[in-house]
Design a protein around this motif. Sequence first.
Motif, mmCIF file in Angstrom:
data_model
loop_
_atom_site.group_PDB
_atom_site.id
_atom_site.type_symbol
_atom_site.label_atom_id
_atom_site.label_comp_id
_atom_site.label_asym_id
_atom_site.label_seq_id
_atom_site.Cartn_x
_atom_site.Cartn_y
_atom_site.Cartn_z
ATOM 1 N N ARG A 222 0.818 -1.215 0.000
ATOM 2 C CA ARG A 222 0.000 0.000 0.000
ATOM 3 C C ARG A 222 0.851 1.265 0.000
ATOM 4 N NH1 ARG A 222 -5.176 1.649 1.218
ATOM 5 N NH2 ARG A 222 -5.832 -0.500 1.549
ATOM 6 N N ALA A 223 1.938 1.280 0.769
ATOM 7 C CA ALA A 223 2.758 2.494 0.864
ATOM 8 C C ALA A 223 3.413 2.841 -0.462
ATOM 9 C CB ALA A 223 3.812 2.339 1.954
ATOM 10 N N LEU A 224 3.711 1.828 -1.266
ATOM 11 C CA LEU A 224 4.285 2.086 -2.585
ATOM 12 C C LEU A 224 3.223 2.648 -3.531
ATOM 13 C CD1 LEU A 224 6.489 -1.110 -3.063
ATOM 14 C CD2 LEU A 224 7.241 1.179 -2.367
ATOM 15 N N TYR A 225 2.009 2.128 -3.425
ATOM 16 C CA TYR A 225 0.930 2.600 -4.291
ATOM 17 C C TYR A 225 0.474 4.004 -3.897
ATOM 18 C CZ TYR A 225 0.560 -2.304 -5.732
ATOM 19 O OH TYR A 225 0.830 -3.571 -6.203
ATOM 20 N N ASP A 226 0.444 4.263 -2.597
ATOM 21 C CA ASP A 226 -0.003 5.568 -2.103
ATOM 22 C C ASP A 226 1.053 6.653 -2.263
ATOM 23 O OD1 ASP A 226 -2.465 4.635 -1.369
ATOM 24 O OD2 ASP A 226 -2.010 4.436 0.758
ATOM 25 N N GLY A 227 2.305 6.224 -2.493
ATOM 26 C CA GLY A 227 3.382 7.193 -2.579
ATOM 27 C C GLY A 227 3.986 7.552 -1.235
ATOM 28 N N ALA A 228 3.573 6.848 -0.169
ATOM 29 C CA ALA A 228 4.137 7.114 1.158
ATOM 30 C C ALA A 228 5.607 6.715 1.219
ATOM 31 C CB ALA A 228 3.345 6.366 2.229
ATOM 32 N N ILE A 229 5.988 5.737 0.393
ATOM 33 C CA ILE A 229 7.385 5.334 0.276
ATOM 34 C C ILE A 229 7.862 5.676 -1.128
ATOM 35 C CG2 ILE A 229 8.960 3.361 0.122
ATOM 36 C CD1 ILE A 229 7.482 2.032 2.356
ATOM 37 N N ASP A 230 8.936 6.443 -1.202
ATOM 38 C CA ASP A 230 9.568 6.743 -2.481
ATOM 39 C C ASP A 230 10.400 5.527 -2.887
ATOM 40 O OD1 ASP A 230 10.507 8.884 -4.550
ATOM 41 O OD2 ASP A 230 12.348 7.961 -3.795
ATOM 42 N N LEU A 231 10.019 4.881 -3.983
ATOM 43 C CA LEU A 231 10.631 3.609 -4.339
ATOM 44 C C LEU A 231 12.130 3.694 -4.586
ATOM 45 C CD1 LEU A 231 10.361 0.630 -4.810
ATOM 46 C CD2 LEU A 231 9.377 1.085 -7.067
ATOM 47 N N PRO A 232 12.630 4.628 -5.393
ATOM 48 C CA PRO A 232 14.089 4.702 -5.593
ATOM 49 C C PRO A 232 14.857 4.917 -4.287
ATOM 50 C CG PRO A 232 12.956 5.956 -7.287
ATOM 51 C CD PRO A 232 11.909 5.562 -6.282
ATOM 52 N N GLU A 233 14.299 5.760 -3.406
ATOM 53 C CA GLU A 233 14.977 6.008 -2.128
ATOM 54 C C GLU A 233 14.944 4.761 -1.257
ATOM 55 O OE1 GLU A 233 15.141 9.380 1.414
ATOM 56 O OE2 GLU A 233 13.722 9.595 -0.250
ATOM 57 N N ALA A 234 13.816 4.058 -1.282
ATOM 58 C CA ALA A 234 13.704 2.823 -0.500
ATOM 59 C C ALA A 234 14.720 1.789 -0.946
ATOM 60 C CB ALA A 234 12.290 2.265 -0.618
ATOM 61 N N LEU A 235 14.862 1.639 -2.252
ATOM 62 C CA LEU A 235 15.841 0.677 -2.788
ATOM 63 C C LEU A 235 17.242 1.059 -2.351
ATOM 64 C CD1 LEU A 235 14.328 0.224 -6.354
ATOM 65 C CD2 LEU A 235 14.322 -1.477 -4.525
ATOM 66 N N ALA A 236 17.535 2.350 -2.361
ATOM 67 C CA ALA A 236 18.871 2.811 -1.968
ATOM 68 C C ALA A 236 19.132 2.549 -0.491
ATOM 69 C CB ALA A 236 19.022 4.297 -2.275
ATOM 70 N N ILE A 237 18.116 2.751 0.343
ATOM 71 C CA ILE A 237 18.271 2.532 1.792
ATOM 72 C C ILE A 237 18.596 1.069 2.086
ATOM 73 C CG2 ILE A 237 16.938 2.381 3.942
ATOM 74 C CD1 ILE A 237 15.540 4.975 3.070
ATOM 75 N N LEU A 238 17.904 0.169 1.422
ATOM 76 C CA LEU A 238 18.086 -1.248 1.729
ATOM 77 C C LEU A 238 19.334 -1.831 1.081
ATOM 78 C CD1 LEU A 238 14.455 -2.660 1.714
ATOM 79 C CD2 LEU A 238 15.817 -1.755 3.599
ATOM 80 N N ARG A 239 19.817 -1.226 0.012
ATOM 81 C CA ARG A 239 21.049 -1.711 -0.595
ATOM 82 C C ARG A 239 22.251 -1.392 0.286
ATOM 83 N NH1 ARG A 239 19.076 0.376 -5.857
ATOM 84 N NH2 ARG A 239 18.181 -1.382 -6.994
#
Length: 239
Positions: A222-239
Amino acid sequence: MILYPAIDLKDGHAVRLVHGEMNRSTVFNENPAAQALDFMRAGCEWLHLVDLNGAFAGEPVNASAVEAILAQTDLPTQLGGGIRNMETIERWLSKGLTRVILGTVAVENPNLVREAARRFPGQVAVGIDARHGKVATKGWAEETDVDATDLAKSFEDAGVAAIIYTDILRDGAMKGPNIEATAALANAVSIPVIASGGVSSLDDLRALRDCGAPLNGAISGRALYDGAIDLPEALAILR
């Protein structure tokens, strides 16, 4: 850690439920394959699919949507929901799925999980969905007295590829994951653990990353669909 974007399938659409209740669903994309392509183009490394109708029916229901996703993307993909016999496991893996997720049968027929893990090394995961630490089955509709950690430990020697741990009360509620319970489970077993349920912000992802347990990844929908999580930033955080 890997970010697993979730595509939950209900009646052929990509939806999200609140607390796993089928009558509390929101359609986010009527074309799940297009959604999967968006995730792939954004840099995601995996896809996490759930056949919600299948979880209640006990057999695959959204097969055409899953097959369309597999045909249009080349990402490793895992699927749960309605996979409760060896024939279904074999069929899905033969269609190109990387990993099947066995939930209800992990409680009701653990020997099937063990046999499947032997026959398909690295391609069988166990889905453990819990309310207040107790496992729920059949699309979360039935509660058991099985302790989530005890169930996870019972598969230590089975060769399963991963455990997907979902706190049902957090799922789809945008209230943050149950970090304490997830970390405790991950520290109790040697099987890779994927966190699921309530991941709704970049801070949640940072907290899971830094929780002190060797998590394999986190699932977010849901957070990805709602935009609550910025996907590129999320990927960078977990990498």
